[in-house]
Design an enzyme around this catalytic site. Structure first.
Site, mmCIF file in Angstrom:
data_model
loop_
_atom_site.group_PDB
_atom_site.id
_atom_site.type_symbol
_atom_site.label_atom_id
_atom_site.label_comp_id
_atom_site.label_asym_id
_atom_site.label_seq_id
_atom_site.Cartn_x
_atom_site.Cartn_y
_atom_site.Cartn_z
ATOM 1 N N ARG A 1 0.762 -1.487 -0.068
ATOM 2 C CA ARG A 1 0.334 -0.226 0.374
ATOM 3 C C ARG A 1 0.922 1.170 0.127
ATOM 4 O O ARG A 1 0.383 2.440 0.649
ATOM 5 C CB ARG A 1 -1.101 0.015 1.150
ATOM 6 C CG ARG A 1 -2.693 -1.151 1.152
ATOM 7 C CD ARG A 1 -3.117 -1.161 -0.225
ATOM 8 N NE ARG A 1 -3.932 -1.939 -0.599
ATOM 9 C CZ ARG A 1 -3.783 -3.282 -0.695
ATOM 10 N NH1 ARG A 1 -2.095 -3.481 -1.681
ATOM 11 N NH2 ARG A 1 -3.846 -4.119 -0.878
ATOM 12 N N SER B 1 -10.881 0.421 3.403
ATOM 13 C CA SER B 1 -10.360 0.484 4.408
ATOM 14 C C SER B 1 -9.156 1.843 5.656
ATOM 15 O O SER B 1 -8.516 2.260 4.695
ATOM 16 C CB SER B 1 -9.423 -0.168 4.248
ATOM 17 O OG SER B 1 -9.972 -1.699 3.956
ATOM 18 N N GLU C 1 -4.930 4.844 6.017
ATOM 19 C CA GLU C 1 -4.467 4.124 4.512
ATOM 20 C C GLU C 1 -4.968 5.607 3.745
ATOM 21 O O GLU C 1 -4.170 5.689 3.010
ATOM 22 C CB GLU C 1 -5.791 3.204 4.009
ATOM 23 C CG GLU C 1 -5.209 2.400 2.631
ATOM 24 C CD GLU C 1 -5.645 1.157 2.888
ATOM 25 O OE1 GLU C 1 -6.036 0.888 1.561
ATOM 26 O OE2 GLU C 1 -5.693 0.210 3.434
#
Length: 401
Positions: free
Chosen positions: A196, A285, A393
């Protein structure tokens, strides 16, 4: 200040007639179009939160996009390049600079042996791109179905789901280098992908440290993927998806079936945008899954054994040599935060999704401040119970966790 890219070599805007990238350079020399003032950003984010932008412009082609970015840099203004707004948390106070919304279009196929090189403009809707690859019999992106946002955002976050991420098939990114004032082509290796994250995301942090703004050194103009010609998917490497498809992990399934299964799983978790479902009013998320080295994981196992009993096992996923990935949702739930959790009395305000513990949602009436307060409460709770830090995130604009 960077040199004026409108006179520098680089890619031209898409060929309007063919819908593909044209050859040539940014040679039009036209000034950027006038921007609008004090435009609310809430309507441009999936959370439906965020105050106004001081200046707001839209770019329908690469020439306009680069011109707007260059002009903002010349003025020394904070800059936010806005895609689909699906991974943004914007402060209630808004953004004190220029917001440039990417609206570029263009998709180009180039044969490459048993594969196809697919070049996609940054402003293309990501799920539409994925649906097109499935319809065309191109494998490699099917597990990324249903993810909201634009194609240009995918390399920044190294977007991934269900055992697949864009780093597995991405071969090049074309972007505007704000430091040099030039358009550049970067290989996958130069993107420095991680879980990520990427060189783009890391440059965002380093540029932000040097002054206000939330756009890094590179502004993505287009992304190229190498996809296999196949009616069947890439190997399915995520247990939940494999079970839904009735195949073994590492097996393959028809592309259409994989896309349908992924969309069904995402809908069950509120991760497919639906105006009628407030649980989809999120930034996806909110926390990444923590990646722990062996010593940190051993300490976590000891903590879990003491707090929950020696029979409780911490679920893990592989994360590279001597590292494991722990599901953040598992930690959050066992720290006392159930699906649907809302701090304080019932009523308006941010809450945890009723479908997925990792999503923080705005069911209506929330503010960015209330969302971040909930995020801090959750992160503090996980740290207190497990000694593990959670990282946000989404990109936080004018806000901190």
């Amino acid at each position: 200040m960077p040199t004026d890219p409108r006179a520098a070599p680089g890619p031209s805007p898409r060929d309007e007639g063919a819908g593909t990238w044209a050859t040539g350079g940014f040679q039009g020399g036209r000034p950027p179009r006038p921007a609008r003032a004090q435009v609310p950003l809430a309507g441009y984010t999936t959370l439906r939160l965020g105050g106004p932008a001081r200046r707001f412009a839209e770019a329908a082609d690469d020439t306009e996009l680069v011109a707007q970015v260059w002009a903002a840099d010349e003025r020394g203004e904070p800059l936010l390049v806005l895609g689909g707004g699906s991974n943004l948390v914007v402060a209630d106070e808004g953004f004190p600079g220029t917001v440039v919304r990417v609206a570029t279009r263009g998709i180009h196929h180039q044969p490459d042996g048993d594969c196809v090189l697919l070049t996609v403009a940054a402003g293309e809707d990501w799920d539409t791109v994925v649906a097109g690859t499935v319809a065309d019999g191109l494998a490699g992106l099917e597990c990324l179905s249903g993810i909201p946002g634009l194609a240009g955002a995918t390399p920044i976050q190294n977007v991934g789901a269900y055992g697949q991420d864009v780093a597995q098939t991405l071969v090049a990114v074309r972007g505007y280098d704000r430091e040099r004032g030039q358009v550049a082509d970067l290989t996958a290796a130069e993107c420095e992908f991680g879980y990520r994250t990427s060189a783009f995301k890391r440059s965002l942090r380093s540029w932000a440290a040097g002054g206000p703004g939330v756009t890094g050194r590179f502004v993505v103009l287009g992304v190229t993927f190498r996809l296999e010609r196949s009616p069947r998917s890439a190997p399915v490497r995520y247990g939940e998806l494999a079970r839904a498809l009735g195949v073994a992990e590492g097996g393959r399934a028809p592309l259409g079936e994989v896309r349908s299964a992924v969309l069904a799983l995402r809908r069950s978790k509120g991760m497919v945008l639906d105006a009628a479902d407030p649980d989809t009013r999120s930034a996806g998320s909110f926390f990444t899954n923590p990646v722990l080295d062996q010593a940190a994981f051993a300490e976590l196992e000891r903590t879990v054994a003491v707090s929950f009993g020696p029979g409780v096992r911490v679920p893990t996923f592989p994360a590279g040599p001597e590292q494991v990935k722990v599901p953040a949702a598992w930690l959050i739930e066992r720290a006392g935060f159930a699906k649907g959790y809302r701090p304080g009395p019932a009523g308006d305000g941010a809450r945890i999704s009723a479908k997925h513990t990792l999503a923080l949602v705005n069911p209506g009436g929330a503010t960015t401040a209330s969302l971040l307060a909930l995020a801090r409460e959750v992160a503090d709770g996980v740290r207190k119970v497990f000694g593990v830090d959670l990282s946000a995130e989404p990109v936080l604009v004018g806000a901190e966790l």
